[in-house]
Motif scaffolding. Sequence first.
Motif, mmCIF file in Angstrom:
data_model
loop_
_atom_site.group_PDB
_atom_site.id
_atom_site.type_symbol
_atom_site.label_atom_id
_atom_site.label_comp_id
_atom_site.label_asym_id
_atom_site.label_seq_id
_atom_site.Cartn_x
_atom_site.Cartn_y
_atom_site.Cartn_z
ATOM 1 N N MET A 42 0.823 -1.204 0.000
ATOM 2 C CA MET A 42 0.000 0.000 0.000
ATOM 3 C C MET A 42 0.859 1.256 0.000
ATOM 4 S SD MET A 42 -3.251 -0.818 2.513
ATOM 5 C CE MET A 42 -2.240 -1.048 3.960
ATOM 6 N N ILE A 134 -11.192 -1.301 -3.043
ATOM 7 C CA ILE A 134 -10.146 -0.488 -2.431
ATOM 8 C C ILE A 134 -10.433 0.993 -2.706
ATOM 9 C CG2 ILE A 134 -7.672 -0.021 -2.300
ATOM 10 C CD1 ILE A 134 -8.519 -2.825 -1.379
ATOM 11 N N TRP A 139 -5.497 5.286 -1.296
ATOM 12 C CA TRP A 139 -4.274 4.577 -1.656
ATOM 13 C C TRP A 139 -3.916 4.787 -3.122
ATOM 14 C CZ3 TRP A 139 -2.337 3.230 2.769
ATOM 15 C CH2 TRP A 139 -3.182 2.859 3.817
ATOM 16 N N LEU A 142 -1.898 -0.712 -4.313
ATOM 17 C CA LEU A 142 -2.169 -1.768 -3.339
ATOM 18 C C LEU A 142 -2.160 -3.126 -4.038
ATOM 19 C CD1 LEU A 142 -3.064 -2.856 -0.580
ATOM 20 C CD2 LEU A 142 -5.423 -2.417 -1.260
#
Length: 214
Positions: A42, A134, A139, A142
Amino acid sequence: MTTREASAPAAAGVLGFALAVFYAIFVRFYHAAGGTIGMGGMVPRDPPTIQFASFVAGLIILLGGVGCLMLTRPALRCVPAWVPVFGGRELPTALLATLCGFPALVGGVYAVVHGLGGIVVNLLSVLGLAEIPIPAGVWLNLDSSTMAWWELFFYEPWFVAMGMCLLLSVRRYALDKGVAAATVTRVGFVCTGLALAGGAAFVWMIVTDNVLVL
């Protein structure tokens, strides 16, 4: 209360403290300091914010560990003898139940729900039966596959274990304070039901893409 009935919750207090210290130092504070092991590749968009959040989470987890000890160790519930007027006295039940017992009960149920739901969801993920969404706003990158394995064999089992320690610590405190064993058992069944129902709801929302995992 028999010796065996007392020993398990007391041991849970020590184990809960050890789990909290380990996780706070080697996971949360480590990540707050910029460590990357266990993050599944990440890369956060705003590292300072994520690191600060991890540091705060570590502090809360440490408080949970201290709570486990206080709830299971009567000696730790007493004001130090050197304190004027109140020295040697046990903290009022209402105060400790409000500031320690209730948060530990809620936190224990939450942790078990998080852990059980997370284990099922990540197992479905590694089997290719579900995809965990996600949040792209948090982020930059990832590796979802690697992260799923970390969750499955490290993070989520910790949540289950810590949650059980919190709940058993509350049970010990309630018995110490003279709450009827039957009442404690009924509350335990309610908490178990809430944890199972919450875990099932968590899995359903992930599978149907109705929630994002942060």
